[in-house]
Design a protein around this motif. Structure first.
Motif, PDB file in Angstrom:
ATOM      1  N   THR A 153      -9.103  -7.829 -12.008  1.00  0.00           N
ATOM      2  CA  THR A 153      -8.576  -8.037 -10.660  1.00  0.00           C
ATOM      3  C   THR A 153      -9.289  -9.199  -9.982  1.00  0.00           C
ATOM      4  N   MET A 154     -10.605  -9.279 -10.148  1.00  0.00           N
ATOM      5  CA  MET A 154     -11.383 -10.349  -9.537  1.00  0.00           C
ATOM      6  C   MET A 154     -10.946 -11.713 -10.081  1.00  0.00           C
ATOM      7  N   PHE A 155     -10.777 -11.822 -11.400  1.00  0.00           N
ATOM      8  CA  PHE A 155     -10.372 -13.104 -11.987  1.00  0.00           C
ATOM      9  C   PHE A 155      -8.942 -13.462 -11.596  1.00  0.00           C
ATOM     10  N   GLN A 156      -8.083 -12.464 -11.445  1.00  0.00           N
ATOM     11  CA  GLN A 156      -6.728 -12.763 -10.986  1.00  0.00           C
ATOM     12  C   GLN A 156      -6.776 -13.329  -9.572  1.00  0.00           C
ATOM     13  N   ASP A 157      -7.613 -12.745  -8.719  1.00  0.00           N
ATOM     14  CA  ASP A 157      -7.738 -13.236  -7.347  1.00  0.00           C
ATOM     15  C   ASP A 157      -8.288 -14.654  -7.294  1.00  0.00           C
ATOM     16  N   ILE A 158      -9.159 -15.003  -8.238  1.00  0.00           N
ATOM     17  CA  ILE A 158      -9.710 -16.362  -8.289  1.00  0.00           C
ATOM     18  C   ILE A 158      -8.649 -17.337  -8.788  1.00  0.00           C
ATOM     19  N   GLU A 159      -7.972 -16.978  -9.873  1.00  0.00           N
ATOM     20  CA  GLU A 159      -6.981 -17.882 -10.462  1.00  0.00           C
ATOM     21  C   GLU A 159      -5.695 -17.957  -9.642  1.00  0.00           C
ATOM     22  N   TYR A 160      -5.313 -16.843  -9.023  1.00  0.00           N
ATOM     23  CA  TYR A 160      -4.081 -16.770  -8.238  1.00  0.00           C
ATOM     24  C   TYR A 160      -4.421 -16.232  -6.844  1.00  0.00           C
ATOM     25  N   PRO A 161      -5.026 -17.066  -5.984  1.00  0.00           N
ATOM     26  CA  PRO A 161      -5.419 -16.582  -4.655  1.00  0.00           C
ATOM     27  C   PRO A 161      -4.198 -16.223  -3.813  1.00  0.00           C
ATOM     28  N   GLY A 162      -4.453 -15.641  -2.642  1.00  0.00           N
ATOM     29  CA  GLY A 162      -3.409 -15.133  -1.766  1.00  0.00           C
ATOM     30  C   GLY A 162      -2.321 -16.108  -1.391  1.00  0.00           C
ATOM     31  N   ASP A 163      -2.588 -17.412  -1.459  1.00  0.00           N
ATOM     32  CA  ASP A 163      -1.524 -18.369  -1.161  1.00  0.00           C
ATOM     33  C   ASP A 163      -0.585 -18.563  -2.350  1.00  0.00           C
ATOM     34  N   LYS A 164      -1.007 -18.158  -3.546  1.00  0.00           N
ATOM     35  CA  LYS A 164      -0.134 -18.244  -4.729  1.00  0.00           C
ATOM     36  C   LYS A 164       0.600 -16.935  -4.972  1.00  0.00           C
ATOM     37  N   ILE A 165      -0.142 -15.837  -5.000  1.00  0.00           N
ATOM     38  CA  ILE A 165       0.465 -14.512  -5.142  1.00  0.00           C
ATOM     39  C   ILE A 165       0.064 -13.719  -3.906  1.00  0.00           C
ATOM     40  N   LYS A 166       1.063 -13.447  -3.069  1.00  0.00           N
ATOM     41  CA  LYS A 166       0.798 -12.662  -1.865  1.00  0.00           C
ATOM     42  C   LYS A 166       0.793 -11.183  -2.245  1.00  0.00           C
ATOM     43  N   LYS A 167      -0.002 -10.404  -1.544  1.00  0.00           N
ATOM     44  CA  LYS A 167      -0.127  -8.979  -1.864  1.00  0.00           C
ATOM     45  C   LYS A 167       0.176  -8.143  -0.635  1.00  0.00           C
ATOM     46  N   SER A 168       0.894  -7.055  -0.838  1.00  0.00           N
ATOM     47  CA  SER A 168       1.154  -6.077   0.214  1.00  0.00           C
ATOM     48  C   SER A 168       0.718  -4.720  -0.310  1.00  0.00           C
ATOM     49  N   ASN A 169      -0.461  -4.291   0.117  1.00  0.00           N
ATOM     50  CA  ASN A 169      -0.970  -2.975  -0.264  1.00  0.00           C
ATOM     51  C   ASN A 169      -0.401  -1.917   0.675  1.00  0.00           C
ATOM     52  N   LYS A 170      -0.441  -0.678   0.213  1.00  0.00           N
ATOM     53  CA  LYS A 170      -0.010   0.475   1.014  1.00  0.00           C
ATOM     54  C   LYS A 170       1.381   0.279   1.604  1.00  0.00           C
ATOM     55  N   SER A 171       2.299  -0.204   0.761  1.00  0.00           N
ATOM     56  CA  SER A 171       3.679  -0.460   1.170  1.00  0.00           C
ATOM     57  C   SER A 171       4.623   0.341   0.283  1.00  0.00           C
ATOM     58  N   LYS A 172       5.329   1.280   0.865  1.00  0.00           N
ATOM     59  CA  LYS A 172       6.249   2.135   0.111  1.00  0.00           C
ATOM     60  C   LYS A 172       7.687   1.779   0.477  1.00  0.00           C
ATOM     61  N   ILE A 173       8.410   1.257  -0.514  1.00  0.00           N
ATOM     62  CA  ILE A 173       9.794   0.855  -0.282  1.00  0.00           C
ATOM     63  C   ILE A 173      10.660   2.102  -0.101  1.00  0.00           C
ATOM     64  N   THR A 174      11.462   2.088   0.969  1.00  0.00           N
ATOM     65  CA  THR A 174      12.320   3.234   1.276  1.00  0.00           C
ATOM     66  C   THR A 174      13.796   2.932   1.093  1.00  0.00           C
ATOM     67  N   GLY A 175      14.168   1.662   1.011  1.00  0.00           N
ATOM     68  CA  GLY A 175      15.567   1.305   0.823  1.00  0.00           C
ATOM     69  C   GLY A 175      15.740  -0.179   0.581  1.00  0.00           C
ATOM     70  N   ILE A 176      16.865  -0.518  -0.054  1.00  0.00           N
ATOM     71  CA  ILE A 176      17.184  -1.908  -0.381  1.00  0.00           C
ATOM     72  C   ILE A 176      18.613  -2.163   0.067  1.00  0.00           C
ATOM     73  N   GLU A 177      18.806  -3.243   0.835  1.00  0.00           N
ATOM     74  CA  GLU A 177      20.154  -3.579   1.266  1.00  0.00           C
ATOM     75  C   GLU A 177      20.247  -5.050   1.639  1.00  0.00           C
ATOM     76  N   ASP A 178      21.248  -5.723   1.137  1.00  0.00           N
ATOM     77  CA  ASP A 178      21.577  -7.095   1.505  1.00  0.00           C
ATOM     78  C   ASP A 178      20.364  -8.025   1.541  1.00  0.00           C
ATOM     79  N   HIS A 179      19.679  -8.134   0.408  1.00  0.00           N
ATOM     80  CA  HIS A 179      18.515  -9.021   0.253  1.00  0.00           C
ATOM     81  C   HIS A 179      17.362  -8.680   1.201  1.00  0.00           C
ATOM     82  N   ASN A 180      17.261  -7.425   1.584  1.00  0.00           N
ATOM     83  CA  ASN A 180      16.143  -6.953   2.402  1.00  0.00           C
ATOM     84  C   ASN A 180      15.627  -5.643   1.833  1.00  0.00           C
ATOM     85  N   ILE A 181      14.319  -5.482   1.894  1.00  0.00           N
ATOM     86  CA  ILE A 181      13.737  -4.185   1.558  1.00  0.00           C
ATOM     87  C   ILE A 181      13.203  -3.576   2.840  1.00  0.00           C
ATOM     88  N   ASN A 182      13.413  -2.288   2.962  1.00  0.00           N
ATOM     89  CA  ASN A 182      12.840  -1.522   4.057  1.00  0.00           C
ATOM     90  C   ASN A 182      11.660  -0.770   3.461  1.00  0.00           C
TER      91      ASN A 182
END
Length: 177
Positions: free
Chosen positions: A77-106
Motif C-alpha cells: 500500500t505504501m509503495f502504491q501511494d508513492i508510485e500513484y499518489p492521490g493526484d493520479k489515483i484518487k481514493k474514497s474510503n468508507k464509501s458504500k454505493i447504494t445505487g447506480i443511475e444515468d452515469h451517477n453513483i449514489n
C-alpha cells in the motif's frame, strides 16, 4: 483449484451498460475512458487502477466501504501511494454505493467523525472489482470420492482470498505428496 467467478453485487443499476467488470478491463476486453470509478479497493481494484493509469486514463477513483488497499499489506500500500499518489489515483474510503443511475453513483460516505451522509458522483465508466464467489466443486469432489481419488480443494475454489493464501495451500498439498 477451480477458482472463482464473478457475482454481481446487489446494487440497483449494477447491470447498466456503463458498468464493466475488472476482469474485462485487466484482460484487455474493455478500456474505460473519461471519469472512471472503481468499486472495490482491494488488490483487484487497486491493480485495475494502476493498469488504467498505465494505459493513459487520467481520471481514476477507487471507492471502498472500508479503506482502499486494506488487504494489500502495509508495504505494498505504501509503495502504491508513492508510485500513484492521490493526484493520479484518487481514493474514497468508507464509501458504500447504494445505487447506480444515468452515469451517477449514489453512495453513503462516513467521515472521520463517523457521520454518514448521502452523496452522488458522476462517472463515465464504473468498474466493478468486487463480487467473486468460489466455483462449485461438489460434482468434481463427488466423482473423486466415487473413484477413490484423493484430492484437496485449494485457492479461490476453497474460499475467495488473497493469492498468497492459494500459494500457501498449494505448497502444503505439494509437500504431502
Amino acid at each position: 483449484a477451480t477458482g472463482a467467478h464473478y457475482v454481481a453485487p446487489q446494487i440497483p443499476g449494477i447491470d447498466s451498460a456503463d458498468v464493466v467488470v475488472a476482469e474485462d478491463v485487466l484482460s484487455g476486453k474493455v478500456l474505460p475512458q473519461g471519469e472512471v470509478v472503481i468499486l472495490g479497493g482491494s488488490t483487484v481494484g487497486c491493480e485495475t487502477a494502476q493498469y488504467l493509469i498505465e494505459k493513459g486514463v487520467k481520471d481514476v477513483r477507487v471507492m471502498d466501504m472500508k479503506r482502499v488497499g486494506n488487504n494489500m499489506g502495509m508495504l505494498r500500500t505504501m509503495f502504491q501511494d508513492i508510485e500513484y499518489p492521490g493526484d493520479k489515483i484518487k481514493k474514497s474510503n468508507k464509501s458504500k454505493i447504494t445505487g447506480i443511475e444515468d452515469h451517477n453513483i449514489n453512495y453513503k460516505f462516513t467521515d472521520k467523525f463517523k457521520k454518514t451522509s448521502d452523496k452522488t458522483r458522476h462517472f463515465d465508466t464504473l468498474v466493478v472489482a468486487v463480487g467473486t464467489a468460489s466455483r462449485d466443486t461438489s460434482a468434481l469432489t463427488a466423482k473423486c470420492d466415487e473413484l477413490g481419488i484423493a484430492y484437496d480443494v485449494i485457492g479461490d475454489a476453497k474460499k475467495v482470498r488473497m493469492g498468497i493464501d492459494a500459494t500457501a495451500e498449494a505448497y502444503e498439498v505439494g509437500m504431502k505428496i
